[in-house]
Design an enzyme around this catalytic site. Structure first.
Site, mmCIF file in Angstrom:
data_model
loop_
_atom_site.group_PDB
_atom_site.id
_atom_site.type_symbol
_atom_site.label_atom_id
_atom_site.label_comp_id
_atom_site.label_asym_id
_atom_site.label_seq_id
_atom_site.Cartn_x
_atom_site.Cartn_y
_atom_site.Cartn_z
ATOM 1 N N LYS A 73 -6.303 1.803 5.953
ATOM 2 C CA LYS A 73 -6.806 1.465 4.609
ATOM 3 C C LYS A 73 -7.541 2.624 3.952
ATOM 4 C CE LYS A 73 -5.455 -2.659 5.643
ATOM 5 N NZ LYS A 73 -4.121 -3.085 5.273
ATOM 6 N N TYR A 286 -0.884 -15.341 13.432
ATOM 7 C CA TYR A 286 -1.686 -14.177 13.073
ATOM 8 C C TYR A 286 -2.985 -14.166 13.886
ATOM 9 C CZ TYR A 286 -4.999 -11.260 10.600
ATOM 10 O OH TYR A 286 -5.951 -10.308 10.320
ATOM 11 N N TYR A 312 -3.110 -6.093 15.254
ATOM 12 C CA TYR A 312 -2.188 -5.244 14.483
ATOM 13 C C TYR A 312 -1.431 -4.245 15.373
ATOM 14 C CZ TYR A 312 -4.419 -7.112 10.306
ATOM 15 O OH TYR A 312 -4.874 -7.953 9.329
HETATM 16 C C1 PLP Z 1 -5.074 -1.979 11.856
HETATM 17 C C2 PLP Z 1 -4.146 -2.449 10.817
HETATM 18 N N1 PLP Z 1 -2.856 -2.113 10.925
HETATM 19 C C3 PLP Z 1 -1.944 -2.518 10.016
HETATM 20 C C4 PLP Z 1 -2.307 -3.309 8.957
HETATM 21 C C5 PLP Z 1 -1.242 -3.751 8.025
HETATM 22 O O1 PLP Z 1 -1.189 -2.938 6.892
HETATM 23 P P1 PLP Z 1 -0.767 -3.572 5.523
HETATM 24 O O2 PLP Z 1 -1.738 -4.686 5.272
HETATM 25 O O3 PLP Z 1 -0.865 -2.460 4.540
HETATM 26 O O4 PLP Z 1 0.600 -4.097 5.682
HETATM 27 C C6 PLP Z 1 -3.647 -3.676 8.795
HETATM 28 C C7 PLP Z 1 -4.043 -4.529 7.653
HETATM 29 O O5 PLP Z 1 -5.044 -5.129 7.601
HETATM 30 C C8 PLP Z 1 -4.587 -3.228 9.752
HETATM 31 O O6 PLP Z 1 -5.879 -3.553 9.663
#
Ligand code: PLP
Length: 355
Positions: A73, A286, A312
């Site tokens: 981010k 999730y 994630y």
């Molecule tokens: C560690 C991490 N990886 C990947 C993502 C996914 O990215 P995006 O939300 O841009 O698809 C997030 C989103 O919160 C994240 O915190």
């Protein structure tokens, strides 16, 4: 007829010239804050490669961006919060679930800029998987970085409570700036295209063109930026998003929509067919790690000293491992795993991981 032919030809030339404008020049017109420590490293994963028997695996360390424990981010915020400052905002408003990495990074950047930060903290998207979930990891860092936390119920609308907060703060005389869930808007996706402008020369110096860049995808801005950047600078590299939201159709649609908007901003062509979201690796829901996630976290830890998180990046690597085991790539191909960050959440899940 001849003059028409000539003018058509020169028109084509002009279009080709436009298409050839390097990504880095297209990105240069967008102002950024420069808060992230870039470029992030691109490193080989030799032991994981040997364990899986190929393809050659690399990791792009988006977790190593510096500020506030880093993560994907920050690239988006570099651009989005430049716009916030330019608009005269004194308060940054965003939101996410209790262990959101996104809101932790918003809190970190706001602290660094001396802006106040209000966060809508969504409860109920998942049952707390551990006793430490509500207090450790990102939840702890949000408090450390001085954010004001507003507990709200999860309704499924990711941005409604953030917008309500913006309205409340305006009514109190603040100048709030709205940062969407996941920092996923068109400008954030443009910001994320910078990853491609780093990977392309890094890989070239190391002597390869990756067959694919694989990463986890959720609110879609990361994948949208990668797809749009790759269309210009890495046309032979496939971007593969691993759905971690257990909502692959929604993610696919969001990536397409955001990529379209970002490609308009960058003035580059965009083809829906470039968006590949892989389903089936999100586990039961999730935020709930399953066996494959834990296996991926263990392997990355033991073979590469690479900390991954259970929401994630662990699911992203689990998806990549599954694709490798299905024979998606030849052994002599190169594949980059994009480590998008999220490491603080590892501590909030510690007792659920059995490690
Ligand atoms: C560690 C991490 N990886 C990947 C993502 C996914 O990215 P995006 O939300 O841009 O698809 C997030 C989103 O919160 C994240 O915190």
């Amino acid at each position: 007829m001849a003059p028409v032919g000539i003018s058509l030809e020169s028109q084509t030339d002009r279009t080709m010239q436009m298409d050839r404008k390097p990504l880095i020049d297209r990105l240069a017109i967008f102002p950024r804050l420069g808060l992230a420590n870039l470029p992030t490293p691109l490193e080989p994963m030799e032991r994981l490669t040997a364990h899986l028997g190929g393809p050659r695996l690399w990791v792009k360390r988006e977790d190593a961006m510096g500020l506030g424990f880093g993560g994907n981010k920050l690239r988006k915020l570099d651009y989005v919060l430049h716009e916030a400052l330019a608009s005269g905002a004194d308060t940054i408003v965003s939101g996410g679930v209790v262990q959101s990495n996104s809101q932790r990074q918003v809190a970190a950047v706001a602290a660094k800029l001396g802006l106040s930060c209000h966060l809508a903290v969504y409860h109920g998207r998942l049952e707390p998987p551990t006793p430490e979930y509500k207090t450790s990891g990102n939840a702890f860092l949000n408090r450390l970085f001085g954010a004001y936390l507003h507990d709200v119920p999860w309704t499924g609308d990711r941005n409604a409570a953030i917008r309500t907060l913006v309205g409340d703060l305006e009514a109190k005389g603040h100048r709030p700036y709205f940062v969407p869930y996941g920092v996923s808007n068109a400008l954030g996706a443009v910001g994320y295209a910078t990853t491609i402008s780093e990977i392309e020369p890094q890989a070239a110096r190391l002597g390869f063109v990756p067959a694919a860049i694989v990463h986890c995808t959720g609110s879609a801005g990361t994948q949208a930026g990668l797809v749009v950047g790759a269309a210009v600078a890495m046309p032979n590299t496939r971007i593969v998003g691993i759905d971690i939201d257990a909502e692959p159709a929604r993610v696919q649609a969001d990536v397409v929509a955001l990529a379209r908007n970002a490609s308009n901003l960058l003035d580059v062509p965009f083809d829906d067919a470039a968006v590949e979201v892989v389903a089936g690796h999100a586990g039961p829901a999730y935020g709930v790690p399953h066996e494959a996630t834990i296996e991926a976290i263990r392997l990355a830890g033991r073979l590469e000293a690479l900390p991954l998180d259970p929401v994630y990046s662990g699911k992203g690597l689990a998806g990549l491992i599954a694709l490798i085991r299905q024979g998606r790539w030849r052994k002599d191909e190169d594949v980059i795993f994009l480590h998008t960050g999220g490491v603080p959440a590892l501590f909030a899940y510690q007792s659920a991981l059995g490690i």
